[in-house]
Design an enzyme around this catalytic site. Structure first.
Site, PDB file in Angstrom:
ATOM      1  N   ARG A   1      10.766  22.715 -12.773  1.00  0.00           N
ATOM      2  CA  ARG A   1      11.980  21.762 -12.935  1.00  0.00           C
ATOM      3  C   ARG A   1      11.461  20.355 -13.473  1.00  0.00           C
ATOM      4  NH1 ARG A   1      16.235  19.487  -8.921  1.00  0.00           N
ATOM      5  NH2 ARG A   1      18.101  19.119 -10.541  1.00  0.00           N
TER       6      ARG A   1
ATOM      7  N   HIS B   1      12.650  17.948 -16.254  1.00  0.00           N
ATOM      8  CA  HIS B   1      13.212  16.558 -15.970  1.00  0.00           C
ATOM      9  C   HIS B   1      12.349  15.490 -16.641  1.00  0.00           C
ATOM     10  CE1 HIS B   1      16.769  17.436 -13.114  1.00  0.00           C
ATOM     11  NE2 HIS B   1      16.470  18.511 -13.828  1.00  0.00           N
TER      12      HIS B   1
ATOM     13  N   ASN C   1      18.067  13.493 -10.096  1.00  0.00           N
ATOM     14  CA  ASN C   1      16.840  13.547  -9.457  1.00  0.00           C
ATOM     15  C   ASN C   1      16.796  13.466  -8.194  1.00  0.00           C
ATOM     16  OD1 ASN C   1      15.724  14.201 -11.931  1.00  0.00           O
ATOM     17  ND2 ASN C   1      15.121  12.337 -12.531  1.00  0.00           N
TER      18      ASN C   1
ATOM     19  N   HIS D   1      16.397  29.455 -13.739  1.00  0.00           N
ATOM     20  CA  HIS D   1      17.170  29.786 -12.497  1.00  0.00           C
ATOM     21  C   HIS D   1      16.967  31.110 -11.907  1.00  0.00           C
ATOM     22  CE1 HIS D   1      20.178  25.949 -13.587  1.00  0.00           C
ATOM     23  NE2 HIS D   1      18.864  25.764 -13.347  1.00  0.00           N
TER      24      HIS D   1
HETATM   25  C1  HEM Z   1      21.094  23.945 -18.676  1.00  0.00           C
HETATM   26  C2  HEM Z   1      21.358  23.071 -17.885  1.00  0.00           C
HETATM   27  C3  HEM Z   1      20.888  22.913 -16.573  1.00  0.00           C
HETATM   28  C4  HEM Z   1      21.640  22.544 -15.222  1.00  0.00           C
HETATM   29  C5  HEM Z   1      22.931  21.788 -15.402  1.00  0.00           C
HETATM   30  C6  HEM Z   1      20.486  22.337 -14.237  1.00  0.00           C
HETATM   31  C7  HEM Z   1      20.978  22.303 -12.936  1.00  0.00           C
HETATM   32  C8  HEM Z   1      20.092  22.365 -11.738  1.00  0.00           C
HETATM   33  C9  HEM Z   1      20.812  21.969 -10.429  1.00  0.00           C
HETATM   34  C10 HEM Z   1      22.029  21.336 -10.285  1.00  0.00           C
HETATM   35  C11 HEM Z   1      19.579  22.661  -9.515  1.00  0.00           C
HETATM   36  C12 HEM Z   1      19.805  22.243  -7.935  1.00  0.00           C
HETATM   37  C13 HEM Z   1      19.302  21.116  -7.498  1.00  0.00           C
HETATM   38  C14 HEM Z   1      19.323  20.771  -6.150  1.00  0.00           C
HETATM   39  O1  HEM Z   1      20.356  21.375  -5.514  1.00  0.00           O
HETATM   40  O2  HEM Z   1      18.461  20.171  -5.646  1.00  0.00           O
HETATM   41  C15 HEM Z   1      18.726  23.152 -10.398  1.00  0.00           C
HETATM   42  C16 HEM Z   1      17.668  23.731  -9.979  1.00  0.00           C
HETATM   43  C17 HEM Z   1      16.615  24.263 -10.551  1.00  0.00           C
HETATM   44  N1  HEM Z   1      16.590  24.152 -12.056  1.00  0.00           N
HETATM   45 FE1  HEM Z   1      17.997  23.588 -13.387  1.00  0.00          FE
HETATM   46  N2  HEM Z   1      19.600  23.197 -14.486  1.00  0.00           N
HETATM   47  C18 HEM Z   1      19.484  23.213 -16.128  1.00  0.00           C
HETATM   48  C19 HEM Z   1      18.480  23.494 -16.678  1.00  0.00           C
HETATM   49  C20 HEM Z   1      17.135  24.066 -16.238  1.00  0.00           C
HETATM   50  C21 HEM Z   1      15.959  24.284 -17.006  1.00  0.00           C
HETATM   51  C22 HEM Z   1      16.170  24.396 -18.310  1.00  0.00           C
HETATM   52  C23 HEM Z   1      14.949  24.802 -16.132  1.00  0.00           C
HETATM   53  C24 HEM Z   1      13.521  25.064 -16.398  1.00  0.00           C
HETATM   54  C25 HEM Z   1      12.952  25.471 -17.645  1.00  0.00           C
HETATM   55  C26 HEM Z   1      15.570  24.630 -14.774  1.00  0.00           C
HETATM   56  C27 HEM Z   1      14.818  25.031 -13.528  1.00  0.00           C
HETATM   57  C28 HEM Z   1      15.658  24.826 -12.463  1.00  0.00           C
HETATM   58  C29 HEM Z   1      14.731  25.434 -11.131  1.00  0.00           C
HETATM   59  C30 HEM Z   1      13.303  26.110 -11.098  1.00  0.00           C
HETATM   60  C31 HEM Z   1      15.540  25.219 -10.212  1.00  0.00           C
HETATM   61  C32 HEM Z   1      15.319  25.333  -8.689  1.00  0.00           C
HETATM   62  C33 HEM Z   1      14.346  24.258  -8.264  1.00  0.00           C
HETATM   63  C34 HEM Z   1      13.829  24.297  -6.804  1.00  0.00           C
HETATM   64  O3  HEM Z   1      14.015  25.229  -6.081  1.00  0.00           O
HETATM   65  O4  HEM Z   1      13.319  23.149  -6.393  1.00  0.00           O
HETATM   66  N3  HEM Z   1      16.797  24.206 -14.793  1.00  0.00           N
HETATM   67  N4  HEM Z   1      19.065  23.024 -11.640  1.00  0.00           N
END
Ligand code: HEM
Length: 343
Positions: free
Chosen positions: A64, A68, A96, A195
């Site tokens: 992530r 970002h 973030n 995800h």
């Molecule tokens: C399509 C649009 C996307 C949205 C709206 C989005 C949104 C989010 C949100 C809201 C979270 C939870 C954050 C939290 O509660 O702390 C999250 C977690 C995560 N996102 Fe996305 N995301 C998107 C695309 C992506 C992409 C492109 C990747 C990587 C290639 C990604 C990888 C991750 C990962 C692995 C997590 C878990 C992180 C953790 O456990 O620390 N996301 N994302």
């Protein structure tokens, strides 16, 4: 092999043609550190393996960070910079703040690399390698990471607020934000497949549980059993920072179950579920395809990760190789020319 000769191999040309020319950046190369830091990938992998022993989520957090980073002024390590006289840190942007994590592990990787090959590996490249190693360690695909990014000397908090997608945005907005950085609809669906591991805080999806359209309702696309489970995890009077798995079935494994979750209305974020539930959306066929065939998902995911990793990179003599990933070198070395303590 130099980057130019890599990109001119038959395979490189073929892939560049198939991918609209964006796979091979003219200056990045998978062999960039072969002469200067040949163990770079195994050093990064080793630090992540150690971190995973006490934090099963860390790989997800690291990929992530790369996402970002790349979406805001390109993959230049800007997301890692702390506030300073000259830096308005992206860490404090809404997408973030209180949610990005893994900075300590990035610092551990940087320390290990500075010990093995001082002043060679950029923080932007650390994020790209860490993303690949994290996916592979979780059971996902491996790929040759293109390398040679340099670190930026600026950050863009406003850009982070504007450019990063939000979990409640509609598919058309998500597509636009991906298109703004040169990524298409297939990239959106494939990369959302990240995800398949990691966690999210209740505040990122609780509107779906209690107040979806402002009249105390829930999101009708949420599977009712899953809705009840999530309401148990995220009480209405809760703090909002409670965590749950992004993939309810295989939370720490990188696989294609994320896509079958969408087919059963068990996507966690609204932005996930919309990829399957938005009437008439061209994302639906892609979700079905990736759900039916993990090999197809993995192949597309790799292509999209490489495209994302190429966004507006600094190369050659642009930028710098940061001494400390959280500080530009001018801040690490004071105006007196002396090395100052880092954080
Ligand atoms: C399509 C649009 C996307 C949205 C709206 C989005 C949104 C989010 C949100 C809201 C979270 C939870 C954050 C939290 O509660 O702390 C999250 C977690 C995560 N996102 Fe996305 N995301 C998107 C695309 C992506 C992409 C492109 C990747 C990587 C290639 C990604 C990888 C991750 C990962 C692995 C997590 C878990 C992180 C953790 O456990 O620390 N996301 N994302």
């Amino acid at each position: 092999m130099s980057s130019s000769s890599y990109c001119s191999t038959v395979i490189g040309l073929l892939l560049a043609f198939l991918l609209g020319g964006s796979l091979c950046n003219a200056q990045l190369s998978p062999t960039f550190y072969n002469e200067t830091c040949s163990n770079v990938s195994s050093i990064v992998r080793g630090v992540i393996e150690t971190a995973l022993l006490t934090d099963s989520r860390i790989g997800a957090s690291l990929i992530r960070l790369h996402f970002h980073d790349c979406f805001v002024d390109g993959c230049d390590g800007s997301v890692l910079l702390n506030n300073s006289d000259t830096i308005e840190s992206e860490k404090e942007a809404a997408p973030n703040n209180n949610s990005l994590r893994g900075f300590g592990v990035v610092d551990d990787i940087k320390t290990a690399l500075e010990s093995a090959c001082p002043g060679i590996v950029s923080c932007a490249d650390i994020l790209a390698i860490a993303a690949e190693e994290s996916v592979s360690l979780a059971g996902g695909p491996s790929w040759d990471v293109l390398l040679g990014r340099r670190d930026g000397t600026t950050a863009n908090r406003t850009g982070a607020n504007v450019s990063l997608p939000a979990p409640f945005e509609a598919v058309d907005i998500l597509k636009q934000k991906f298109s703004d950085v040169g990524l298409n609809t297939t990239d959106l669906v494939a990369l959302s497949g990240a995800h398949t591991f990691g966690r999210a805080q209740c505040l990122t999806f609780s509107a779906r549980l209690y107040n979806f359209t402002g009249v105390g309702d829930s999101d009708p696309t949420l599977n009712s059993t899953y809705l009840a489970t999530l309401q148990g995890i995220c009480p209405q009077n809760g703090t909002g920072i409670e965590l749950t798995n992004l993939d309810l079935n295989t939370p720490d494994t990188f696989d294609n179950i994320y896509f079958s979750n969408l087919q059963t209305n068990e996507g966690l974020l609204q932005s996930d579920q919309e990829l399957f539930s938005t009437n008439g959306s061209d994302t639906i066929d892609i979700v079905n395809n990736f759900s039916a065939n993990q090999t197809t998902f993995f192949a597309n995911f790799v292509v999209s990760m490489i495209k994302m990793g190429n966004i507006s990179v600094l190369t050659g003599t642009e930028g710098e190789i940061r001494q400390n990933c959280a500080l530009v070198n001018a801040a690490t070395y004071g105006s007196d020319g002396l090395l100052h303590s880092s954080i």
